[in-house]
Design an enzyme around this catalytic site. Structure first.
Site, mmCIF file in Angstrom:
data_model
loop_
_atom_site.group_PDB
_atom_site.id
_atom_site.type_symbol
_atom_site.label_atom_id
_atom_site.label_comp_id
_atom_site.label_asym_id
_atom_site.label_seq_id
_atom_site.Cartn_x
_atom_site.Cartn_y
_atom_site.Cartn_z
ATOM 1 N N ASP A 72 13.198 -41.704 -60.224
ATOM 2 C CA ASP A 72 12.590 -41.384 -58.925
ATOM 3 C C ASP A 72 11.118 -41.011 -59.096
ATOM 4 O O ASP A 72 10.649 -40.036 -58.517
ATOM 5 C CB ASP A 72 13.352 -40.245 -58.249
ATOM 6 C CG ASP A 72 13.039 -40.143 -56.754
ATOM 7 O OD1 ASP A 72 12.587 -41.157 -56.164
ATOM 8 O OD2 ASP A 72 13.229 -39.062 -56.168
ATOM 9 N N LEU A 86 9.160 -21.490 -50.308
ATOM 10 C CA LEU A 86 8.054 -22.395 -50.592
ATOM 11 C C LEU A 86 8.254 -23.762 -49.963
ATOM 12 O O LEU A 86 7.299 -24.413 -49.558
ATOM 13 C CB LEU A 86 7.887 -22.562 -52.105
ATOM 14 C CG LEU A 86 7.383 -21.335 -52.879
ATOM 15 C CD1 LEU A 86 7.413 -21.623 -54.370
ATOM 16 C CD2 LEU A 86 5.983 -20.958 -52.440
ATOM 17 N N GLY A 87 9.489 -24.219 -49.916
ATOM 18 C CA GLY A 87 9.742 -25.538 -49.370
ATOM 19 C C GLY A 87 11.220 -25.810 -49.239
ATOM 20 O O GLY A 87 12.050 -25.150 -49.863
ATOM 21 N N LYS A 120 15.141 -22.832 -57.322
ATOM 22 C CA LYS A 120 15.676 -23.876 -56.457
ATOM 23 C C LYS A 120 17.181 -23.698 -56.312
ATOM 24 O O LYS A 120 17.894 -23.528 -57.300
ATOM 25 C CB LYS A 120 15.371 -25.250 -57.061
ATOM 26 C CG LYS A 120 15.986 -26.436 -56.337
ATOM 27 C CD LYS A 120 15.602 -27.724 -57.053
ATOM 28 C CE LYS A 120 16.256 -28.945 -56.442
ATOM 29 N NZ LYS A 120 15.880 -30.190 -57.151
ATOM 30 N N GLY A 157 16.059 -32.288 -48.936
ATOM 31 C CA GLY A 157 17.417 -32.772 -48.837
ATOM 32 C C GLY A 157 18.377 -32.134 -49.825
ATOM 33 O O GLY A 157 19.565 -31.987 -49.543
#
Length: 302
Positions: A136, A23-24, A46, A27
């Site tokens: 963040d 999907l992506g 992930k 970093g």
């Protein structure tokens, strides 16, 4: 273990999760759409794909897993599991079918931003109540799912306050996206709920206006003092028709002095919730229909 294009390629199956497609990538690692074979559902998985994951990446996975697991709130993405494959950590999240705030066409109608602001402040309130600072906040780390629910993502840079601050260890020093850092963080001050609220204020300002306040000097993306911007009434002038109390709430988040901001996310949330019921105005509903969600890019979790 195999190498593809200078990175580690995960196996097709990670425990009970069968990888469907990438999907992506970012970093901190890569996110895959995966099928949870035990519960027959789609999830987002992930994991780190660097050939040699560094210490900060490994710490980020540990911090994120602990932070999200303790919050458990509808406005924060849910983490289902933390595991390890071939010596590399992985996290399994709910798969969110939607789009990140970074993908929206700006500026947005202020009533739409108010609805988003309520979701953001509720998620941030839940995090702060559990002793978690996000550190963040930015458009790419918040997503609207298919039914319009706002969810906060990516707690990999989170810090813990109170009794939990030592476990696990958060990344030290100035961390986060420079564009959204509170002024005091550049001076070496520790992150606080007020620094999270500053980032939230910048995010809402950007959604309303399509840009951020002008920024000077070598840190060209660091917002300047409110006085030098002639801040009083600026948002009301830039966004015709905006509720003055909503504009004031955003501007208070953006006060240069942390003591002049809201003391906690709960206070901001109370103000925003009082300003009106999202969707009650026909103009709001029409504006929202022009920004319907679509499948999100999981790079926003990286």
């Amino acid at each position: 273990m195999s190498v593809l294009g200078g990175s580690w390629k995960p196996p097709t199956e990670v425990d009970e999760f069968r990888l469907v497609r990438l999907l992506g990538r970012g970093g901190m690692g890569a996110v895959y759409l995966a099928h949870d074979t035990s519960l027959d559902r789609l999830v987002a998985l992930k994991l780190s794909v660097a050939l040699q994951p560094d210490t900060s990446t490994l710490e980020s996975f540990a911090v994120e897993a602990r932070a999200i697991a303790r919050i458990k709130h509808p406005n924060v993405v849910t983490v289902f599991r933390a595991g390890e494959v071939q010596g590399r950590p992985y996290l399994v999240y709910e798969y969110v079918d939607g789009k990140s705030l970074a993908e929206l066409r700006l500026p947005l109608p202020w009533r739409y931003v108010l609805d988003i602001a309520v979701g953001l402040s509720r998620g941030l309130r839940a995090a702060h109540q559990r002793g978690v600072l996000h550190r963040d906040l930015k458009p790419g780390n918040a997503i609207l799912d298919a039914d319009g629910t706002l969810k906060l993502l990516d707690f990999g840079l989170a810090a813990f306050v109170g009794a939990d601050r030592l476990m696990p260890r958060a990344m030290p020093g100035v961390v986060g996206t420079p564009r959204y850092l509170a002024p005091e963080l550049w001076s070496g001050a520790e992150a606080t709920p007020q620094s999270d609220l500053y980032a939230l204020g910048l995010l809402l300002y950007e959604l309303c206006t399509g840009g951020l306040p002008r920024t000077p000097g070598p840190l060209s993306r660091m917002p300047v003092a409110m006085e030098s911007l002639g801040w009083c009434g600026a948002l009301v002038e830039r966004v015709p028709g905006i509720d003055p109390e909503f504009a004031q709430a955003i501007e208070r988040c953006l006060a240069e002095d942390p003591q002049q901001r809201f003391t906690r996310a709960e206070a901001l949330c109370g103000v925003l919730e009082r300003l009106g019921v999202p969707g009650a105005d026909p103009a709001f509903a029409a504006a929202r229909s022009g920004h319907e969600a679509r499948p999100w890019g999981a790079r926003n979790m990286l």
